[in-house]
Design an enzyme around this catalytic site. Sequence first.
Site, PDB file in Angstrom:
ATOM      1  N   ARG A 104      50.524 -47.065  -7.048  1.00 47.74           N
ATOM      2  CA  ARG A 104      49.758 -46.802  -8.271  1.00 47.74           C
ATOM      3  C   ARG A 104      50.693 -47.092  -9.434  1.00 47.74           C
ATOM      4  O   ARG A 104      51.743 -46.460  -9.580  1.00 47.74           O
ATOM      5  CB  ARG A 104      49.271 -45.352  -8.308  1.00 47.74           C
ATOM      6  CG  ARG A 104      48.753 -44.954  -9.679  1.00 47.74           C
ATOM      7  CD  ARG A 104      48.003 -43.653  -9.685  1.00 47.74           C
ATOM      8  NE  ARG A 104      46.700 -43.802  -9.070  1.00 47.74           N
ATOM      9  CZ  ARG A 104      45.702 -42.923  -9.196  1.00 47.74           C
ATOM     10  NH1 ARG A 104      45.877 -41.818  -9.908  1.00 47.74           N
ATOM     11  NH2 ARG A 104      44.538 -43.133  -8.613  1.00 47.74           N
ATOM     12  N   HIS A 131      40.837 -50.666  -9.587  1.00 48.21           N
ATOM     13  CA  HIS A 131      40.924 -49.495  -8.706  1.00 48.21           C
ATOM     14  C   HIS A 131      40.067 -49.775  -7.454  1.00 48.21           C
ATOM     15  O   HIS A 131      39.037 -49.138  -7.230  1.00 48.21           O
ATOM     16  CB  HIS A 131      40.424 -48.258  -9.459  1.00 48.21           C
ATOM     17  CG  HIS A 131      40.855 -46.956  -8.849  1.00 48.21           C
ATOM     18  ND1 HIS A 131      41.645 -46.872  -7.715  1.00 48.21           N
ATOM     19  CD2 HIS A 131      40.592 -45.664  -9.209  1.00 48.21           C
ATOM     20  CE1 HIS A 131      41.851 -45.598  -7.422  1.00 48.21           C
ATOM     21  NE2 HIS A 131      41.230 -44.850  -8.297  1.00 48.21           N
ATOM     22  N   GLN A 134      38.847 -47.036  -4.893  1.00 48.85           N
ATOM     23  CA  GLN A 134      37.791 -46.154  -5.393  1.00 48.85           C
ATOM     24  C   GLN A 134      36.421 -46.794  -5.204  1.00 48.85           C
ATOM     25  O   GLN A 134      35.483 -46.149  -4.740  1.00 48.85           O
ATOM     26  CB  GLN A 134      38.032 -45.845  -6.879  1.00 48.85           C
ATOM     27  CG  GLN A 134      37.025 -44.882  -7.456  1.00 48.85           C
ATOM     28  CD  GLN A 134      37.165 -43.477  -6.898  1.00 48.85           C
ATOM     29  OE1 GLN A 134      38.234 -42.886  -6.936  1.00 48.85           O
ATOM     30  NE2 GLN A 134      36.073 -42.928  -6.365  1.00 48.85           N
ATOM     31  N   ASP A 230      33.363 -42.976 -16.345  1.00 49.28           N
ATOM     32  CA  ASP A 230      34.771 -42.625 -16.125  1.00 49.28           C
ATOM     33  C   ASP A 230      35.301 -42.034 -17.433  1.00 49.28           C
ATOM     34  O   ASP A 230      34.630 -42.117 -18.477  1.00 49.28           O
ATOM     35  CB  ASP A 230      35.535 -43.903 -15.726  1.00 49.28           C
ATOM     36  CG  ASP A 230      36.969 -43.657 -15.269  1.00 49.28           C
ATOM     37  OD1 ASP A 230      37.352 -42.475 -15.081  1.00 49.28           O
ATOM     38  OD2 ASP A 230      37.714 -44.645 -15.100  1.00 49.28           O
ATOM     39  N   CYS A 270      34.590 -41.238 -10.615  1.00 49.61           N
ATOM     40  CA  CYS A 270      35.751 -41.287  -9.719  1.00 49.61           C
ATOM     41  C   CYS A 270      36.593 -40.015  -9.797  1.00 49.61           C
ATOM     42  O   CYS A 270      37.361 -39.731  -8.885  1.00 49.61           O
ATOM     43  CB  CYS A 270      36.597 -42.522 -10.015  1.00 49.61           C
ATOM     44  SG  CYS A 270      37.322 -42.542 -11.668  1.00 49.61           S
ATOM     45  N   ARG A 298      36.976 -41.223  -0.163  1.00 49.88           N
ATOM     46  CA  ARG A 298      38.214 -41.978  -0.384  1.00 49.88           C
ATOM     47  C   ARG A 298      39.018 -41.988   0.910  1.00 49.88           C
ATOM     48  O   ARG A 298      39.542 -43.020   1.337  1.00 49.88           O
ATOM     49  CB  ARG A 298      39.051 -41.326  -1.505  1.00 49.88           C
ATOM     50  CG  ARG A 298      38.505 -41.495  -2.905  1.00 49.88           C
ATOM     51  CD  ARG A 298      38.656 -42.913  -3.432  1.00 49.88           C
ATOM     52  NE  ARG A 298      40.025 -43.397  -3.418  1.00 49.88           N
ATOM     53  CZ  ARG A 298      40.937 -43.137  -4.360  1.00 49.88           C
ATOM     54  NH1 ARG A 298      40.603 -42.429  -5.419  1.00 49.88           N
ATOM     55  NH2 ARG A 298      42.167 -43.628  -4.275  1.00 49.88           N
TER      56      ARG A 298
HETATM   57  N1  NVA Z   1      40.244 -45.082 -15.308  1.00 51.23           N
HETATM   58  C1  NVA Z   1      40.983 -43.905 -14.903  1.00 51.23           C
HETATM   59  C2  NVA Z   1      40.746 -43.632 -13.445  1.00 51.23           C
HETATM   60  C3  NVA Z   1      41.460 -42.422 -12.910  1.00 51.23           C
HETATM   61  C4  NVA Z   1      41.275 -42.255 -11.444  1.00 51.23           C
HETATM   62  C5  NVA Z   1      42.458 -44.140 -15.177  1.00 51.23           C
HETATM   63  O1  NVA Z   1      42.937 -45.272 -14.975  1.00 51.23           O
HETATM   64  O2  NVA Z   1      43.140 -43.206 -15.614  1.00 51.23           O
HETATM   65  N1   CP Z   2      39.859 -41.038  -8.539  1.00 53.84           N
HETATM   66  C1   CP Z   2      41.200 -41.017  -8.435  1.00 53.84           C
HETATM   67  O1   CP Z   2      41.836 -42.035  -8.169  1.00 53.84           O
HETATM   68  O2   CP Z   2      41.751 -39.789  -8.615  1.00 53.84           O
HETATM   69  P1   CP Z   2      43.310 -39.430  -8.748  1.00 53.84           P
HETATM   70  O3   CP Z   2      43.765 -39.959 -10.077  1.00 53.84           O
HETATM   71  O4   CP Z   2      43.339 -37.926  -8.681  1.00 53.84           O
HETATM   72  O5   CP Z   2      44.060 -40.071  -7.621  1.00 53.84           O
END
Ligand code: NVA
Ligand code: CP
Length: 315
Positions: A104, A131, A134, A230, A270, A298
């Site tokens: 990540r 992502h 997800q 989101d 998500c 997930r």
């Molecule tokens: N769009 C959000 C998703 C978090 C799971 C982010 O990138 O922070």
């Molecule tokens: N939806 C998701 O990826 O959640 P986290 O940021 O908690 O991993």
Amino acid sequence: MKIKHYLQFSDLDAQEYAYLFARAALIKKKFRAYEKHHVLADRTMAMIFEKASTRTRVSFEAGMYQLGGSVVHLTTGDSQLGRAEPIEDSAKVISRMVDLVMIRTYEQTKIERFAEHSRVPVINGLTNEFHPCQILADIFTYLEHRGTNSQGMPDPSFLTGKTVAWVGDGNNMANTWLQASEILGFKVHLSTPSGYEVDQSIAGIRSSDSYAVFKDPMQACAGADLVTTDVWTSMGYEAENDARKKAFADWCVDADMMAAAKPDALFMHCLPAHRGEEVAADVIDGRQSVVWDEAENRMHAQKALMEYLLLGRVA
Ligand code: NVA
Ligand code: CP
């Protein structure tokens, strides 16, 4: 053999997704029945987090243990990644010691550079641009609720002709929905505030055939089979929070938007969610919301993915 990475949704094709959804359903059934599924015994996965996480960490870590393997958890702060060791060097070293890597991070180019120098498959656990894990889970969840065949198995042909309404930021999730629509044959209705639109070239899709853009989020939701949103401010964009709060004020999925969608429409997010910002509490906690199944899935979907990247088709 060529290493198979999962860096964006378009790294797999429709046949591979059909296989993964079926496999995830089987893996979930075994999990529920406490049946062992130790297909990755003695395999290790490195999980690298440069941004915070709850679901991604727990789902990958618990999932890998349930497959009989183990994990090594690294963050920027507690590894040399945070002290400017080149990503290429990190990839060469880490991938000599493990069988799989989940990352990540921020820019998509960073995970691509890692993958280029990795001896083992690399999975995108979220970047600024995408992502994919997800959306893999989200579509599996949709099929569980609205697209199973006579044997109760997820059948992606149910996606044909369906509409997903995306209300909010043109972010990593929106980009990934667009990639999925092109591969799996459904439509996305996008409504974002101006200045926060999806950029088709960043989303990496070939044509605009699978999506339509609406100024008014109510119109995007009209007749939709799934409404999804989101956070207004994704990780890494915190400095823009105040400006975003103003710009996104009309992009809150509320009961009126859900009423504009089909009567049996589902709601997904998500997570983590901010009730009263991108979604009203009565929607996310209401009867059309499947967010807890979505979060749980997930793990099942990623177990199918990890198995596939390391072992290929096993059924
Ligand atoms: N769009 C959000 C998703 C978090 C799971 C982010 O990138 O922070
Ligand atoms: N939806 C998701 O990826 O959640 P986290 O940021 O908690 O991993």
